[in-house]
Scaffold this motif. Sequence first.
Motif, PDB file in Angstrom:
ATOM      1  N   ARG A   1       0.804  -1.210   0.000  1.00  0.00           N
ATOM      2  CA  ARG A   1       0.000   0.000   0.000  1.00  0.00           C
ATOM      3  C   ARG A   1       0.845   1.270   0.000  1.00  0.00           C
ATOM      4  N   VAL A   2       2.070   1.220   0.581  1.00  0.00           N
ATOM      5  CA  VAL A   2       2.927   2.410   0.555  1.00  0.00           C
ATOM      6  C   VAL A   2       3.484   2.625  -0.842  1.00  0.00           C
ATOM      7  N   ILE A   3       4.005   1.558  -1.462  1.00  0.00           N
ATOM      8  CA  ILE A   3       4.529   1.627  -2.825  1.00  0.00           C
ATOM      9  C   ILE A   3       4.680   0.201  -3.339  1.00  0.00           C
ATOM     10  N   GLU A   4       4.520   0.025  -4.641  1.00  0.00           N
ATOM     11  CA  GLU A   4       4.799  -1.274  -5.256  1.00  0.00           C
ATOM     12  C   GLU A   4       6.313  -1.392  -5.424  1.00  0.00           C
ATOM     13  N   LEU A   5       6.919  -2.356  -4.757  1.00  0.00           N
ATOM     14  CA  LEU A   5       8.366  -2.494  -4.758  1.00  0.00           C
ATOM     15  C   LEU A   5       8.821  -3.502  -5.806  1.00  0.00           C
ATOM     16  N   ASP A   6      10.005  -3.251  -6.396  1.00  0.00           N
ATOM     17  CA  ASP A   6      10.667  -4.260  -7.200  1.00  0.00           C
ATOM     18  C   ASP A   6      11.796  -4.851  -6.347  1.00  0.00           C
ATOM     19  N   PRO A   7      12.405  -5.976  -6.755  1.00  0.00           N
ATOM     20  CA  PRO A   7      13.418  -6.627  -5.919  1.00  0.00           C
ATOM     21  C   PRO A   7      14.607  -5.741  -5.578  1.00  0.00           C
ATOM     22  N   ALA A   8      15.046  -4.899  -6.500  1.00  0.00           N
ATOM     23  CA  ALA A   8      16.194  -4.029  -6.209  1.00  0.00           C
ATOM     24  C   ALA A   8      15.861  -3.055  -5.085  1.00  0.00           C
ATOM     25  N   ARG A   9      14.688  -2.440  -5.173  1.00  0.00           N
ATOM     26  CA  ARG A   9      14.292  -1.497  -4.130  1.00  0.00           C
ATOM     27  C   ARG A   9      14.034  -2.204  -2.800  1.00  0.00           C
ATOM     28  N   GLY A  10      13.477  -3.405  -2.867  1.00  0.00           N
ATOM     29  CA  GLY A  10      13.284  -4.170  -1.645  1.00  0.00           C
ATOM     30  C   GLY A  10      14.609  -4.510  -0.972  1.00  0.00           C
ATOM     31  N   PHE A  11      15.594  -4.915  -1.761  1.00  0.00           N
ATOM     32  CA  PHE A  11      16.917  -5.251  -1.223  1.00  0.00           C
ATOM     33  C   PHE A  11      17.561  -4.036  -0.568  1.00  0.00           C
ATOM     34  N   VAL A  12      17.505  -2.898  -1.243  1.00  0.00           N
ATOM     35  CA  VAL A  12      18.133  -1.689  -0.703  1.00  0.00           C
ATOM     36  C   VAL A  12      17.433  -1.245   0.589  1.00  0.00           C
ATOM     37  N   ALA A  13      16.107  -1.264   0.589  1.00  0.00           N
ATOM     38  CA  ALA A  13      15.377  -0.837   1.787  1.00  0.00           C
ATOM     39  C   ALA A  13      15.722  -1.718   2.986  1.00  0.00           C
ATOM     40  N   GLU A  14      15.748  -3.028   2.780  1.00  0.00           N
ATOM     41  CA  GLU A  14      16.062  -3.944   3.884  1.00  0.00           C
ATOM     42  C   GLU A  14      17.507  -3.793   4.351  1.00  0.00           C
ATOM     43  N   THR A  15      18.432  -3.623   3.414  1.00  0.00           N
ATOM     44  CA  THR A  15      19.840  -3.492   3.768  1.00  0.00           C
ATOM     45  C   THR A  15      20.092  -2.241   4.592  1.00  0.00           C
ATOM     46  N   VAL A  16      19.506  -1.132   4.163  1.00  0.00           N
ATOM     47  CA  VAL A  16      19.679   0.129   4.895  1.00  0.00           C
ATOM     48  C   VAL A  16      19.051   0.040   6.282  1.00  0.00           C
ATOM     49  N   ALA A  17      17.831  -0.468   6.358  1.00  0.00           N
ATOM     50  CA  ALA A  17      17.151  -0.559   7.648  1.00  0.00           C
ATOM     51  C   ALA A  17      17.923  -1.444   8.618  1.00  0.00           C
ATOM     52  N   ALA A  18      18.407  -2.596   8.140  1.00  0.00           N
ATOM     53  CA  ALA A  18      19.176  -3.492   9.009  1.00  0.00           C
ATOM     54  C   ALA A  18      20.443  -2.808   9.512  1.00  0.00           C
TER      55      ALA A  18
END
Length: 333
Positions: free
Chosen positions: A245-262
Amino acid sequence: MDLVLMLVVVVVTIALVFDFTNGFHDAANAIATSVSTRALTPRAAVVLAAAMNLLGALLGTGVAETIGSGIITPPDGAHGLGVVLAGLIGAVVWNLVTWRLGLPSSSSHALIGGLLGAGVASATDVHWTVIAERVAIPMVASPLVGFVLAYGLMVGVLWLFRASPFHRTMRRFRLLQTVSASAMALGHGLQDAQKTMGVIVLALVAGGFHEGSSIPLWVKLAAAVVISAGTYAGGWRIMRTLGRRVIELDPARGFVAETVAASVLYTTAYLFHAPISTTHTITSAIMGVGSTRRLSAVRWGVAGNIVAAWVLTIPAAAAVAAGLYLVLAPVLP
């Protein structure tokens, strides 16, 4: 069983209930992006997150010690245990309300708000300096850092792979998301399970069953196992909000978001012993990577509802806890 021992048992039980609600409430933090990009199936993602939560919970105690001794110092005996109990129930109630509404609010801030509300209502010693340095500043800074770092790293990834075939690149990032989701789940265990450990130690000290802020092994194991069980129970309502619902993510954006948050979770836990919100961190990172597509790609109306839940969390949990303490106070010795 005397009153103090009975209250210790009740507080420890409610603390583990909070730990369980934290697990299913925040399961989405670690796995929503991987599920939404189809890098992992929902069941595989939940199992992975539960296992990494368990491991992460056993990797440190800095955050637990901040919660256990840095937020409030309740009086000894039944009265102090009543303060801790009221704070815990305030946090659990807010967790359940926001879970029912599908809003990714912060379990960490619900717990801190609950302890603050009960502490103020009972005239307990509240450590405002520690709260300012390890709660208020990180509460504001971690989402901002998550957003900026995710935006910057995503811009770098887009530039680096600008000439690469799109579908092949996305397949590679989909595989990498197993690693980034694991790292995120590890950070969630490192941060959030420790908060329950801290509350249990707070109760043990108030009841006279423990001294200092060190964390007994049985407390570590109990908190780790219960948050993992809660994560395994899932968190599908909030997962839909974060993952789609926030945004439709693709795998690259999902990877970057998780890496930064971790990375933000590890840094604050190990360097500052600060109990930051995993929810705030991953949500802001998702918004950061989404903004590289175009600002309108982020559904800012949904994001606004999430921010409103963030703002309300501490005062709402504090109000519930303060009200409950005022109900309990006449029967506490």
